[in-house]
Design a protein around this motif. Structure first.
Motif, PDB file in Angstrom:
ATOM      1  N   LYS A 194     -67.074  33.958  -5.839  1.00  0.00           N
ATOM      2  CA  LYS A 194     -66.365  33.281  -6.920  1.00  0.00           C
ATOM      3  C   LYS A 194     -66.959  33.676  -8.269  1.00  0.00           C
ATOM      4  CE  LYS A 194     -64.600  29.050  -8.708  1.00  0.00           C
ATOM      5  NZ  LYS A 194     -64.347  27.665  -8.610  1.00  0.00           N
ATOM      6  N   ASN A 195     -68.290  33.754  -8.349  1.00  0.00           N
ATOM      7  CA  ASN A 195     -68.935  34.155  -9.591  1.00  0.00           C
ATOM      8  C   ASN A 195     -68.487  35.554 -10.000  1.00  0.00           C
ATOM      9  OD1 ASN A 195     -70.686  34.092 -11.829  1.00  0.00           O
ATOM     10  ND2 ASN A 195     -72.262  35.120 -10.658  1.00  0.00           N
ATOM     11  N   GLU A 196     -68.435  36.469  -9.044  1.00  0.00           N
ATOM     12  CA  GLU A 196     -68.010  37.835  -9.347  1.00  0.00           C
ATOM     13  C   GLU A 196     -66.580  37.851  -9.869  1.00  0.00           C
ATOM     14  OE1 GLU A 196     -68.649  40.779  -6.290  1.00  0.00           O
ATOM     15  OE2 GLU A 196     -70.563  39.840  -5.751  1.00  0.00           O
ATOM     16  N   LYS A 197     -65.709  37.067  -9.248  1.00  0.00           N
ATOM     17  CA  LYS A 197     -64.308  37.003  -9.660  1.00  0.00           C
ATOM     18  C   LYS A 197     -64.188  36.426 -11.073  1.00  0.00           C
ATOM     19  CE  LYS A 197     -59.843  35.174  -8.241  1.00  0.00           C
ATOM     20  NZ  LYS A 197     -59.113  34.317  -7.333  1.00  0.00           N
ATOM     21  N   ILE A 198     -64.914  35.345 -11.335  1.00  0.00           N
ATOM     22  CA  ILE A 198     -64.876  34.717 -12.656  1.00  0.00           C
ATOM     23  C   ILE A 198     -65.441  35.660 -13.705  1.00  0.00           C
ATOM     24  CG2 ILE A 198     -65.940  32.890 -14.055  1.00  0.00           C
ATOM     25  CD1 ILE A 198     -65.457  30.998 -11.694  1.00  0.00           C
ATOM     26  N   THR A 199     -66.558  36.299 -13.419  1.00  0.00           N
ATOM     27  CA  THR A 199     -67.168  37.226 -14.368  1.00  0.00           C
ATOM     28  C   THR A 199     -66.229  38.397 -14.654  1.00  0.00           C
ATOM     29  OG1 THR A 199     -69.389  36.605 -13.645  1.00  0.00           O
ATOM     30  CG2 THR A 199     -69.169  38.711 -14.801  1.00  0.00           C
ATOM     31  N   LYS A 200     -65.592  38.927 -13.619  1.00  0.00           N
ATOM     32  CA  LYS A 200     -64.644  40.031 -13.794  1.00  0.00           C
ATOM     33  C   LYS A 200     -63.488  39.594 -14.692  1.00  0.00           C
ATOM     34  CE  LYS A 200     -61.676  43.199 -11.236  1.00  0.00           C
ATOM     35  NZ  LYS A 200     -61.130  43.578  -9.943  1.00  0.00           N
ATOM     36  N   ARG A 201     -62.950  38.398 -14.435  1.00  0.00           N
ATOM     37  CA  ARG A 201     -61.823  37.899 -15.217  1.00  0.00           C
ATOM     38  C   ARG A 201     -62.237  37.657 -16.672  1.00  0.00           C
ATOM     39  NH1 ARG A 201     -56.826  38.842 -15.582  1.00  0.00           N
ATOM     40  NH2 ARG A 201     -55.643  37.177 -16.541  1.00  0.00           N
ATOM     41  N   PHE A 202     -63.395  37.034 -16.875  1.00  0.00           N
ATOM     42  CA  PHE A 202     -63.902  36.819 -18.231  1.00  0.00           C
ATOM     43  C   PHE A 202     -64.029  38.148 -18.968  1.00  0.00           C
ATOM     44  CE2 PHE A 202     -65.519  32.397 -17.737  1.00  0.00           C
ATOM     45  CZ  PHE A 202     -65.257  31.930 -19.006  1.00  0.00           C
ATOM     46  N   ASP A 261     -62.870  26.892 -14.436  1.00  0.00           N
ATOM     47  CA  ASP A 261     -61.586  27.499 -14.058  1.00  0.00           C
ATOM     48  C   ASP A 261     -60.492  27.122 -15.053  1.00  0.00           C
ATOM     49  OD1 ASP A 261     -62.732  28.661 -11.791  1.00  0.00           O
ATOM     50  OD2 ASP A 261     -62.001  27.090 -10.431  1.00  0.00           O
ATOM     51  N   ASP A 262     -60.490  25.878 -15.499  1.00  0.00           N
ATOM     52  CA  ASP A 262     -59.486  25.418 -16.457  1.00  0.00           C
ATOM     53  C   ASP A 262     -59.638  26.159 -17.784  1.00  0.00           C
ATOM     54  OD1 ASP A 262     -57.327  23.460 -17.122  1.00  0.00           O
ATOM     55  OD2 ASP A 262     -58.811  22.821 -18.610  1.00  0.00           O
ATOM     56  N   TYR A 263     -60.862  26.389 -18.206  1.00  0.00           N
ATOM     57  CA  TYR A 263     -61.103  27.149 -19.433  1.00  0.00           C
ATOM     58  C   TYR A 263     -60.516  28.561 -19.302  1.00  0.00           C
ATOM     59  CZ  TYR A 263     -63.552  29.722 -23.077  1.00  0.00           C
ATOM     60  OH  TYR A 263     -63.842  30.533 -24.149  1.00  0.00           O
ATOM     61  N   LEU A 264     -60.728  29.187 -18.160  1.00  0.00           N
ATOM     62  CA  LEU A 264     -60.166  30.522 -17.935  1.00  0.00           C
ATOM     63  C   LEU A 264     -58.637  30.501 -17.956  1.00  0.00           C
ATOM     64  CD1 LEU A 264     -62.405  32.169 -15.209  1.00  0.00           C
ATOM     65  CD2 LEU A 264     -61.752  33.164 -17.398  1.00  0.00           C
ATOM     66  N   ARG A 265     -58.035  29.499 -17.326  1.00  0.00           N
ATOM     67  CA  ARG A 265     -56.565  29.389 -17.330  1.00  0.00           C
ATOM     68  C   ARG A 265     -56.041  29.208 -18.755  1.00  0.00           C
ATOM     69  NH1 ARG A 265     -57.528  26.590 -12.675  1.00  0.00           N
ATOM     70  NH2 ARG A 265     -57.541  24.550 -13.712  1.00  0.00           N
ATOM     71  N   HIS A 266     -56.730  28.381 -19.517  1.00  0.00           N
ATOM     72  CA  HIS A 266     -56.338  28.138 -20.909  1.00  0.00           C
ATOM     73  C   HIS A 266     -56.409  29.432 -21.710  1.00  0.00           C
ATOM     74  CE1 HIS A 266     -57.399  26.867 -25.102  1.00  0.00           C
ATOM     75  NE2 HIS A 266     -56.279  26.180 -24.927  1.00  0.00           N
TER      76      HIS A 266
END
Length: 154
Positions: free
Chosen positions: A5-13, A135-140
């Motif tokens: 999950k961290n890798e996915k979030i970091t990649k998306r960020f 996750d909500d911050y990323l969606r926003h």
């Protein structure tokens, strides 16, 4: 914050952080055009800077303040208006956006796994975990960047 999950979030960020560099696809007129009673693309990016600033503080404070952590909302229109993003140099807005979000990625990458389940009260008897708030911050962020640039990529 570990694992897949961290890798996915970091990649998306990292993808989203680099997106505003594509602002040069717009003329200054396109980027600053204000639809009636709405923000310009430039002001939307400024709003995302405000969101980043507020969430940066939340992501730090959640880790040490009393639980449940109460997420205090902010008056988004006032923030955009008072900071006058419409009249700031575009490169300055992009630089601020990039710097604060790169810092948020560093903060998130250091969150111990056990803290991700901390409870946050977001108002109206709604509760999120710390992980859900991230996750909500990323969606926003994704929502508003799509408003500026069109369909986002994964």
């Amino acid at each position: 914050m570990g694992g897949e999950k961290n890798e996915k979030i970091t990649k998306r960020f990292n993808y989203l952080i680099d997106l505003p560099v594509k602002v040069n696809q717009f003329s200054e007129e396109e980027f600053t055009a204000k639809p009636k009673d709405k923000w310009s693309k430039k002001e939307i990016l400024g709003h995302l800077c405000d969101s980043a600033t507020n969430n940066h503080h939340r992501f730090i404070r959640i880790q040490f303040e009393e639980k449940p952590f109460v997420v205090v909302p902010y008056k988004q229109n006032d923030w955009v208006s008072i900071q006058d993003y419409q009249n700031i140099e575009t490169n300055d807005v992009i630089g601020f956006w990039t710097a604060i979000n790169r810092h948020i990625v560093r903060v998130i990458s250091k969150i111990p796994e056990e803290k991700l389940s901390y409870i946050c009260e977001v108002g109206n008897d709604k509760f999120f975990t710390f992980s859900e708030l991230i996750d909500d911050y990323l969606r926003h962020m994704d929502h508003h960047l799509t408003q500026i640039f069109g369909t986002s990529e994964s």
